[in-house]
Each structure stands twice: as structure tokens, then as C-alpha cells.
Design a protein around this motif. Structure first.
Motif, short mmCIF file in Angstrom:
data_model
loop_
_atom_site.label_atom_id
_atom_site.label_comp_id
_atom_site.label_asym_id
_atom_site.label_seq_id
_atom_site.Cartn_x
_atom_site.Cartn_y
_atom_site.Cartn_z
N ARG A 236 33.23 84.56 -47.61
CA ARG A 236 33.96 84.78 -48.86
C ARG A 236 34.26 83.43 -49.50
O ARG A 236 34.66 82.49 -48.82
CB ARG A 236 35.25 85.55 -48.60
CG ARG A 236 35.04 86.96 -48.09
CD ARG A 236 36.36 87.73 -48.07
NE ARG A 236 36.18 89.05 -47.49
CZ ARG A 236 36.41 89.33 -46.21
NH1 ARG A 236 36.82 88.38 -45.39
NH2 ARG A 236 36.24 90.55 -45.75
N THR A 237 34.10 83.34 -50.82
CA THR A 237 34.41 82.12 -51.56
C THR A 237 35.16 82.48 -52.83
O THR A 237 35.30 83.66 -53.18
CB THR A 237 33.13 81.34 -51.93
OG1 THR A 237 32.42 82.07 -52.96
CG2 THR A 237 32.21 81.14 -50.73
N ILE A 238 35.58 81.45 -53.56
CA ILE A 238 36.29 81.70 -54.83
C ILE A 238 35.38 82.34 -55.87
O ILE A 238 35.85 82.91 -56.85
CB ILE A 238 36.89 80.40 -55.40
CG1 ILE A 238 35.78 79.39 -55.72
CG2 ILE A 238 37.90 79.80 -54.45
CD1 ILE A 238 36.26 78.16 -56.49
N PHE A 239 34.06 82.24 -55.67
CA PHE A 239 33.12 82.82 -56.64
C PHE A 239 33.03 84.33 -56.50
O PHE A 239 32.59 85.00 -57.44
CB PHE A 239 31.72 82.22 -56.46
CG PHE A 239 31.67 80.73 -56.50
CD1 PHE A 239 32.28 80.03 -57.53
CD2 PHE A 239 31.04 80.02 -55.50
CE1 PHE A 239 32.25 78.66 -57.57
CE2 PHE A 239 31.00 78.63 -55.53
CZ PHE A 239 31.61 77.95 -56.57
N ASN A 240 33.39 84.84 -55.33
CA ASN A 240 33.12 86.25 -55.02
C ASN A 240 34.34 87.11 -55.29
O ASN A 240 34.98 87.64 -54.39
CB ASN A 240 32.65 86.36 -53.57
CG ASN A 240 31.49 85.43 -53.28
OD1 ASN A 240 31.57 84.59 -52.40
ND2 ASN A 240 30.42 85.55 -54.05
N GLN A 241 34.66 87.23 -56.59
CA GLN A 241 35.75 88.05 -57.05
C GLN A 241 35.43 88.56 -58.45
O GLN A 241 34.42 88.17 -59.05
CB GLN A 241 37.06 87.27 -57.04
CG GLN A 241 37.00 85.96 -57.83
CD GLN A 241 38.30 85.18 -57.74
OE1 GLN A 241 39.34 85.70 -58.10
NE2 GLN A 241 38.23 83.94 -57.28
N ASP A 242 36.27 89.43 -58.97
CA ASP A 242 36.05 89.96 -60.32
C ASP A 242 36.12 88.82 -61.34
O ASP A 242 36.87 87.85 -61.16
CB ASP A 242 37.11 91.01 -60.66
CG ASP A 242 36.87 92.32 -59.92
OD1 ASP A 242 35.74 92.53 -59.45
OD2 ASP A 242 37.82 93.11 -59.80
N ILE A 243 35.36 88.95 -62.40
CA ILE A 243 35.29 87.92 -63.42
C ILE A 243 35.79 88.45 -64.76
O ILE A 243 35.96 89.65 -64.95
CB ILE A 243 33.85 87.39 -63.59
CG1 ILE A 243 32.91 88.51 -64.09
CG2 ILE A 243 33.34 86.79 -62.29
CD1 ILE A 243 31.52 88.03 -64.42
N GLY A 287 35.13 71.57 -51.55
CA GLY A 287 35.99 70.73 -50.74
C GLY A 287 37.15 70.17 -51.54
O GLY A 287 38.29 70.11 -51.07
N GLU A 288 36.89 69.76 -52.78
CA GLU A 288 37.95 69.25 -53.65
C GLU A 288 39.01 70.31 -53.95
O GLU A 288 40.19 70.00 -54.13
CB GLU A 288 37.36 68.74 -54.97
CG GLU A 288 36.56 67.46 -54.84
CD GLU A 288 35.97 67.01 -56.17
OE1 GLU A 288 35.55 65.86 -56.26
OE2 GLU A 288 35.95 67.84 -57.12
N LEU A 289 38.58 71.56 -54.00
CA LEU A 289 39.50 72.67 -54.28
C LEU A 289 40.10 73.25 -53.00
O LEU A 289 40.82 74.26 -53.06
CB LEU A 289 38.76 73.78 -55.04
CG LEU A 289 38.21 73.41 -56.42
CD1 LEU A 289 37.36 74.55 -56.99
CD2 LEU A 289 39.35 73.06 -57.38
N ASP A 290 39.79 72.61 -51.85
CA ASP A 290 40.23 73.11 -50.54
C ASP A 290 39.81 74.56 -50.35
O ASP A 290 40.56 75.40 -49.88
CB ASP A 290 41.77 72.99 -50.41
CG ASP A 290 42.24 73.14 -48.98
OD1 ASP A 290 41.43 72.85 -48.06
OD2 ASP A 290 43.40 73.55 -48.76
N ALA A 291 38.55 74.84 -50.74
CA ALA A 291 38.05 76.21 -50.70
C ALA A 291 36.66 76.29 -50.05
O ALA A 291 35.94 77.26 -50.28
CB ALA A 291 37.98 76.78 -52.12
N PRO A 447 36.89 76.98 -61.99
CA PRO A 447 37.58 75.90 -62.70
C PRO A 447 36.78 74.60 -62.70
O PRO A 447 36.01 74.32 -61.77
CB PRO A 447 38.89 75.73 -61.90
CG PRO A 447 38.53 76.17 -60.51
CD PRO A 447 37.52 77.28 -60.69
N HIS A 448 36.96 73.81 -63.76
CA HIS A 448 36.36 72.47 -63.83
C HIS A 448 34.84 72.50 -63.56
O HIS A 448 34.32 71.69 -62.80
CB HIS A 448 37.03 71.52 -62.85
CG HIS A 448 38.53 71.55 -62.90
ND1 HIS A 448 39.24 71.20 -64.03
CD2 HIS A 448 39.45 71.92 -61.95
CE1 HIS A 448 40.54 71.34 -63.77
NE2 HIS A 448 40.69 71.77 -62.54
#
Length: 470
Positions: A236-243, A287-291, A447-448
Motif C-alpha cells: 500500500r502507498t499514498i498513490f493507492n487511494q481515491d482521487i 522517502g522524503e514524505l516518510d511514505a 503532493p509536490h
């Protein structure tokens, strides 16, 4: 006259919603011809409107009613208005690339209305260096990335002095067939019709007979966490969610010769190097996002079917793709080891597909997409593993410098489709010695996004150093 819509195009149309527009796009940058007038961009725009005949692909729109049995069909637009589809825009000052990319992201966020043909083109002036840009978007039900690139290439010329060239939506007469062409198109002539029919029947039988073994192979490799059209172990990552429906777009290019040198020194392909660039950039970004997850990210990499076996992707539109789920080795800190792992994963995926026919490839790839479709439908985001983490594709383009009515094409950058559960799409396109990266992401979920361009550049340098070609 209405015509049926094929199942793939129907799926793209029905999957669409406000948060998930299903169109692909492109950004082209042009240099004005030497001695061009001050109102050259206006002249360029007017020439794009002044077409004798619009190609059929750009005249049809989806339609369904009681008369069609509630089935989707393509219907010609009887009130076609080219000025709705072709538009002239200008950037705010100071006219940097930043303002251009921001405008493209905003234009890419809005859906195409079904009551009109599903495409738009925006000619954009106001860049402070004098270049002219064109942003286009076309629904994925009409074209895939390969078809879009072929459409563009079909109206370009290597001759800077050639004029009277139509825009991509202008009708282009087909090359007149010779007698031999007609024989080839007819399967060798009427006398060979029974033999052609027999071959077709045998082919269909072979497809059906081979489908179970292709399915077993795909499932077995997926369960073993080996590369195939199906992935069961993506983290699971921050990309894998509703947009949301808002988009952000970032783009840049790198000399293909740099990527080729890395590949030659390491025994890998340019596509492997592209994937390794994305892997290293994603590792740094997350890594910068601690994710950054402990397990490697998985990328869905579309693969075009052999042109000799399928003509669906062409300048007339269509879709012809399979998919490989590639392990991106984001858990490895060393760039050389990442590249080696990606090379092995990609090779395994290609080997798995090489034993299948195009129909079997499409079928297995569709199975690999089922989790991506069902997870958001069943509202199970964050509960089950995602089928993959992001989409990375590579579309080949013209290798030499091209022109449109004297305007030099400097670069072409693709925009693609983030979907629910897959908030980032990276599409690459080669042109005239450069590999252009187009990053399309959900504005809120990713983000960013522009930072990824810096990380991609850093990763090229890191790969060069690791390969000993810096």
C-alpha cells in the motif's frame, strides 16, 4: 449512421466519472519558422480551423437510447462545431514553462462531454521565449497512446518547407492501393477465400484451446510473486487511494543517448533504464514524505501488441495493449542493483507473454486489471492490497526532427489517466533523440509532483555513475 462500440472502448466510457476523466493528452512545443509574422500563432490557429473535411474519428460521439437497446454506439455529430473543439489560449505573464504546465493540468482535469465528439485541441501562445504550444486531449475510447502518436506523426513532415499540411483532425485520403495491395488485403484473392476462412477457423479454435493454459500460467506466476500480467503482492502507498478530478502535470526530457549508454554498459534496455529512473525517483520522493514501503513497488507497464498481429492501434484510432506487472526494486538502495532487478523482472514478464497470442495477452492483462476495477467499486480502498502502485508506459515516437507547415516540433510530452487507486501515471515518449517524461497525478493525492522531475534527473546521474559512463 450509428456503429457499435467495441468492448474495450465501452469499458473506458463506462468507467469514467467526475473524479476520473478517461482521456489521454499531449503537449507539443513548436518553434516558429524563421521570419514568421507577429500574428503567426493566429494564422496557425486559423489554418487548424480551415479544414475541407474532418476525419470520421473526430466526428463521432457516444450515444445510447431506446432505439439502440440501451447499448452504446458511435453516432456522427450532425451539428459539429469545430470552433468548440479547436481553441486559442494565451498564458499569463511571465509565460514560463511553469505556467504552461499549470494550464495543461487544469485543461486535463475536465471531462469531455458525450454529446459532442470526444476531443479538444488548444493552441497556446504567450511563452516568453516565443515558442508555441499545443495541448490536445482525446478520449481513451477513441485512441490509446500509440494511436495518438501515430495520428500526430501522420500530419508531420521532415521537410521544413512543406506547407498545406492538415491538422490531425483533417481528413487525409488513403494511399491508392495497387493490385497487389488489394490481393493482400483480400487474403490473396477470391480463389484463396476457402483457405483463408479455414485458417481463421483454426486460429479461433487455437485461441480457445490455449486460453486455460495461459490462465494457469498467469495465476501460478502471480501466486509465486513472479512477474506476469497479475500481481498479488503490491504494497500500500499514498498513490493507492481515491482521487479527485483535479490534475497536476509535470514534464521534462533527457537525451536518449545518455539512457542508451547506461543500457549498453549494463546489458539492459532503454526501457529498463526508464523504469530504473522512475524507481529511484519514487524511492527518493516517497522517502522524503516518510511514505516509502518496505516491500518493492509494483508498476503496471503496458505493452503494445505486435503490429503484424494486430492493427487495432493505428492512425484511425483504437486500442491494442497488454500489460506486465513489474517489480520496481524500490527496496534496494543501490542504483545498479535496482536496474538489474528491474531488468530481470521485465524479462520474466516478456517471456511469459511471448508464449501467448495477442488475444490471450489481452485476456490475461484484463484479468490483471480486475482488482483495479473492483476495489474502488466495492469501496475496499485501504482494506485489500492494490493490484499495482502506479502506471508507467513508454510510447515510441519519430526519431528525426519533424515540422508542421514550417513550424519545428521541439518536443512532445504525454498526459495520461490517473484512476481511483492509482493516483500517478508516468508516460514516456521518444522524439528526435530525447525521451520525454509526462507525469500526470491527482493534484490532492500526489503532493509536490514537480519534485519528481529533479529526482529523475538525479537518478540518471546516479545510474551513469553506477554504470561507469558518467
Amino acid at each position: 449512421m450509428a456503429t457499435p462500440i467495441d468492448p474495450t472502448a465501452t469499458a473506458f466510457l463506462l468507467a469514467e466519472n467526475r473524479n476520473m476523466p478517461m482521456h489521454v493528452g499531449g503537449l507539443q512545443l513548436f518553434e516558429k519558422p524563421e521570419g514568421a509574422d507577429r500574428d503567426y500563432t493566429r494564422q496557425m490557429f486559423e489554418s487548424m480551423l480551415d479544414v475541407d473535411e474532418v476525419a470520421p474519428l473526430f466526428l463521432k460521439h457516444p450515444h445510447r437510447s431506446v432505439r439502440t437497446g440501451a447499448q452504446l454506439v458511435w453516432k456522427p455529430d450532425d451539428q459539429f462545431d469545430i470552433e468548440h473543439h479547436v481553441r486559442h489560449s494565451a498564458l499569463p505573464q511571465p509565460g514560463r514553462v511553469r505556467e504552461l504546465l499549470e494550464l495543461c493540468g487544469r485543461l486535463h482535469s475536465t471531462r469531455l462531454a458525450w454529446e459532442r465528439p470526444l476531443w479538444e485541441a488548444h493552441l497556446i501562445e504567450g511563452l516568453r521565449d516565443g515558442r508555441v504550444a499545443m495541448y490536445t486531449k482525446t478520449h481513451h475510447a477513441l485512441v490509446d497512446g500509440v494511436s495518438a502518436m501515430r495520428l500526430l506523426a501522420s500530419v508531420l513532415s521532415t521537410d521544413p518547407d512543406e506547407r498545406d499540411m492538415p491538422p490531425p483532425w483533417g481528413h487525409q485520403p488513403r494511399r491508392r492501393r495497387t493490385r497487389n495491395d488489394d490481393r493482400a488485403a483480400d487474403g490473396g484473392g477470391l480463389s484463396e477465400l476457402p483457405l483463408t476462412a479455414l485458417r481463421t477457423a483454426l486460429g479461433i479454435t487455437a485461441e480457445a484451446a490455449g486460453m486455460p493454459s495461459a490462465l494457469v500460467k498467469t495465476l501460478r506466476k502471480g501466486l509465486k510473486n513472479e512477474t506476469s500480467a497479475l500481481s498479488l503482492y503490491a504494497p500500500r502507498t499514498i498513490f493507492n487511494q481515491d482521487i479527485t478530478g483535479s490534475r497536476r502535470f509535470a514534464a521534462d526530457d533527457w537525451p536518449i543517448e545518455r539512457l542508451r549508454a547506461i543500457g549498453k554498459a549494463t546489458g539492459t534496455t532503454i526501457n529498463d533504464v526508464v523504469l530504473a529512473m522512475c524507481s529511484g525517483a519514487m524511492r527518493t520522493y516517497l522517502g522524503e514524505l516518510d511514505a516509502l514501503p518496505d516491500k518493492p513497488l509494483v508498476a503496471m507497464v503496458p505493452v503494445g501488441l505486435n503490429a503484424k498481429q494486430s492493427q487495432a492501434a493505428s492512425a484511425e484510432g483504437g486500442n491494442a495493449v497488454g500489460a506486465v506487472m513489474v517489480q520496481m526494486a524500490t527496496d534496494l538502495a543501490d542504483p545498479a542493483r535496482r536496474l538489474g532487478a528491474i531488468h530481470k523482472s521485465m524479462k520474466d514478464g516478456k517471456d511469459a507473454l511471448s508464449s501467448m497470442t495477442p488475444v490471450q495477452i489481452v485476456a490475461m492483462s484484463a484479468i490483471g486489471q480486475v482488482p483495479a476495477i473492483l476495489t474502488p467499486v466495492l469501496k475496499m480502498q485501504g482494506i485489500v492490497r492494490p493490484p499495482y502502485n502506479l502506471i508507467i508506459s513508454n510510447v515510441p515516437g519519430p526519431r528525426s526532427t519533424h515540422y508542421w507547415n514550417g513550424a519545428k516540433l521541439l518536443g512532445t510530452y504525454p498526459l495520461s489517466i490517473p484512476i481511483n487507486g492509482m493516483a500517478l501515471n508516468i508516460t514516456c515518449s521518444s522524439y528526435d533523440g530525447n525521451m520525454a517524461f509526462g507525469l500526470t497525478g491527482c493534484r490532492r493525492t500526489v503532493p509536490h509532483l514537480q519534485r519528481l522531475l529533479t529526482h529523475l534527473d538525479d537518478e540518471v546521474a546516479a545510474l551513469e555513475k553506477a554504470a561507469g559512463v558518467a
